[in-house]
Write an enzyme that holds these catalytic residues in place. Structure first.
Site, PDB file in Angstrom:
ATOM      1  N   GLU A 169       0.850  -1.187  -0.129  1.00 37.23           N
ATOM      2  CA  GLU A 169      -0.175   0.003  -0.090  1.00 37.23           C
ATOM      3  C   GLU A 169       0.803   1.112  -0.053  1.00 37.23           C
ATOM      4  O   GLU A 169       0.569   2.117   0.544  1.00 37.23           O
ATOM      5  CB  GLU A 169      -0.969  -0.037   1.144  1.00 37.23           C
ATOM      6  CG  GLU A 169      -2.145   0.643   1.046  1.00 37.23           C
ATOM      7  CD  GLU A 169      -3.104   0.090   0.044  1.00 37.23           C
ATOM      8  OE1 GLU A 169      -3.086  -1.070  -0.164  1.00 37.23           O
ATOM      9  OE2 GLU A 169      -3.898   1.152  -0.649  1.00 37.23           O
ATOM     10  N   GLY A 170       1.929   1.159  -0.669  1.00 38.52           N
ATOM     11  CA  GLY A 170       3.008   2.394  -0.778  1.00 38.52           C
ATOM     12  C   GLY A 170       4.051   2.182   0.246  1.00 38.52           C
ATOM     13  O   GLY A 170       3.526   2.175   1.421  1.00 38.52           O
TER      14      GLY A 170
END
Lengths: 383, 255
Positions: free
Chosen positions: A363-364
């Site tokens: 998620e990054g």
């Protein structure tokens, strides 16, 4: 300033916590050991309403506010981070894009079933050469009359192989970069859509992470989500929410590790007294608790902004960065406090430590989060 | 069918009870719906689902009781009446007078309550309510059916099962085994937020606070003595029987 949860948020949190304690905790170790997708638990989560928590009631969801949804991810992750990610991915990126960008027909066809848990959702953006750099995806979608033909590979797809509905990103116009990307709703079973290798992972065992292969997969044009070229915008629109979700997951893992460690230090005796009597241990517990408290409020604050539709890109990144780094530190310290026992599979803390690691990556990555925060700061400076 | 449930919020049965100044300390204690009352709520909702109707939960207690009310509403009860008034917090006489006053002017076919509350365990309130309302009651019910204008109830009678019928309206008290209470769903919690909870004061019920004031008083509350560890007797059956009799005579002096 009122930092209390509403009665409804408290009630939902308690219900999810009770469910997690009753249904998930007794199975969590086995799910990790066997790396088996917990279908039965996911089905029961659907019955409870958990798989459609922030989805409006008119689409078959519970219609809960965004904070309640984050509390649910936190409580489920406290019991099992693997099930936490199944829930977060199904909802945040598996269902929300169809709810927000789907045509009325697409919404009607998919969202109620996703919200009820009759269908499980997934999101396929990442490719072998496009992780943080999402706009470099190479999967192609070529239009042929009223169909698109998809070709390419996706990797690290959570719920891959278990999900029924995949939101898949592919390039429709290679000359346009990010603006040449489009999104498609692809059901499992589509001809030419093959589930590839299931990853064997360090943690989050029980959640499925798989490669997806599109070998001239034929998708009807009516399954395109948004217009051609909307893909990047659709993908990015889910980032803030997705990141707060992972912050909540990390918070749940950190709390579980802390509670286990605190309990252990009160019962483990050395030199004739509980090790919690020693200052060296107390200092560790104090640091862990303080970091968790800070992570909690960063996460809840970002969730509150999101719930009230205020800009929250920077706050979501800060919450994700800090909560996941906290989860890594706290779980590592929890293993340390358990000593040799913590390194064995007889206690859950080694699982928490393995589960925590990926929250700093997906998620990054936390490196990307810092860049997002720095860019937001630069924008603030310009205003 | 109009069903009324008398409900009490009690300490969590798993809670650690701490005494402070002669009273049970409430700080940090979890509160739940009295488990017997939870059977009552479940039975009422089941009957409503089968026969149609409205389930109204009535309770007496301080503001914290609202959490128990929300749980009952989330399970599927339709509305609630909460008497949140110091004048209503007395003994069994007080509470039964208050509950009867709340119920008497409302339409009701069936009143369900728990057989007893797990905190005080008096088992008096529901039966007193039936007497005050002048309706029949059946206590410790383990099975309940509505058959036209009457109820057919199976009740726990000292280990035997008694089958009792009574015409509506009737009050029954729930015994363990009547049903398996459902967990509320998340959508249930959402719906509960929108359901009405009426707050009622004793004066509004036409009751004289002095007349219903407590007539009993609690002299002392003590925790049970700590239980010693058990002992497993060894040897063959004969030797173990002899050892057991010896222990019962000499140590516990019950023989």
């Amino acid at each position: 300033m009122d930092l209390r949860l509403s009665a409804e948020q408290e009630a939902m949190r308690k219900l999810v916590r009770d469910f997690a304690q009753r249904v998930i905790v007794p199975q969590a170790q086995r799910i990790d050991d066997r790396d088996e997708f917990p279908r039965d638990i996911v089905r029961r989560m659907g019955e409870l309403g958990l798989l459609g928590l922030p989805i409006p009631e008119e689409f078959g969801g519970v219609g809960a506010d965004y904070v309640s949804y984050m509390l649910a991810i936190e409580e489920i992750s406290y019991a099992s981070a693997a099930i936490g990610v199944i829930l977060a991915v199904h909802t945040s990126v598996g269902t929300m894009p169809i709810l927000h960008f789907g045509t009325p027909e697409q919404q009607e066809r998919y969202v109620p079933k996703l919200a009820a848990g009759e269908l499980l959702g997934a999101f396929a953006l990442t490719e072998p050469n496009a992780g943080s750099d999402a706009q470099s995806i190479q999967t192609r979608a070529v239009r042929l009359g009223d169909r698109y033909v998809l070709s390419g590979n996706k990797v690290f797809i959570t719920n891959g192989g278990e999900a029924d509905i995949y939101t898949v990103f592919a390039v429709t116009d290679p000359g346009l970069g990010a603006h040449g990307m489009s999104a498609f709703i692809v059901p499992r079973g589509t001809a030419g859509f093959i589930i590839g290798k299931k990853e064997r992972k360090m943690g989050l065992n029980g959640s499925a992470t798989a490669e997806l292969i599109f070998d001239e997969a034929v998708v009807p044009a009516e399954n395109r989500l948004g217009e051609e070229g909307d893909g990047f915008r659709i993908a990015m629109s889910q980032l803030d929410g997705g990141r707060i979700g992972i912050a909540a997951q990390a918070l749940g893992i950190a709390r579980a590790a802390f509670d286990a460690a605190k309990g252990y230090t009160l019962t483990r005796k050395q030199f004739g007294r509980p090790i919690a009597d020693f200052q060296a241990i107390q200092v560790m517990l104090a640091d862990m608790a303080t970091q968790i408290e800070a992570a909690k409020w960063l996460t809840y604050r970002a969730a509150t902004l999101r719930a009230t539709h205020l800009p929250c890109t920077m706050e979501a990144s800060m919450a994700k960065l800090y909560a996941t780094d906290t989860a890594m530190r706290v779980t590592t310290d929890a293993v340390q406090l358990f000593g040799g026992y913590g390194y064995t599979k007889d206690f859950p803390v080694e699982r928490y430590m393995r589960d925590a690691k990926v929250t700093q990556i997906y998620e990054g990555t936390n490196q990307i989060q810092r860049i997002v925060i720095a860019k937001a700061l630069a924008r603030l400076a310009l205003d | 069918m109009n069903i009324i449930v008398c409900m009490k919020q009690t300490f969590d049965t798993e809670a650690r009870i701490v005494l402070e100044n002669g009273a049970v300390k409430e700080d940090g204690v979890q509160f739940i719906i009295n488990p017997y009352d939870e059977y009552a709520v479940e039975e009422a909702i089941k009957l409503k689902e089968a026969e149609g109707g409205v389930v109204t939960v009535v309770t007496v207690g301080p503001a914290r009781v609202e959490e128990a009310i929300r749980t009952a509403l989330a399970m599927g009860a339709d509305e609630a009446i909460h008497v949140e008034d110091e004048a209503a917090f007395g003994d069994e006489v007080t509470v039964s007078e208050v509950l009867a006053a709340v119920i008497k002017d409302r339409p009701y076919d069936l009143i369900i309550a728990g057989n007893q509350a797990v905190d005080d365990g008096s088992g008096q309130v529901a039966v007193r309510v039936a007497e005050l309302l002048g309706v029949p009651h059946i206590s410790t019910v383990t099975k309940l059916e509505i058959n036209g204008g009457e109820v057919v109830a199976e009740r726990d009678a000292e280990g035997d099962t008694e089958i009792v019928t009574a015409p509506l309206p009737v009050l029954v008290t729930a015994q363990q085994g009547l049903n398996e209470p459902r967990y509320p769903s998340l959508i249930g919690i959402r719906k509960a937020s929108k359901k009405p909870i009426a707050k009622v004061a004793v004066a509004e019920l036409g009751l004289d606070a002095l007349a219903i004031a407590r007539r009993s008083s609690v002299v002392e509350i003590v925790l049970p003595a700590a239980k010693g560890a058990g002992r497993v007797l060894e040897g063959d059956t004969g030797a173990r029987a002899q050892a057991l009799v010896r222990e019962l005579r000499q140590t516990s002096k019950v023989l």
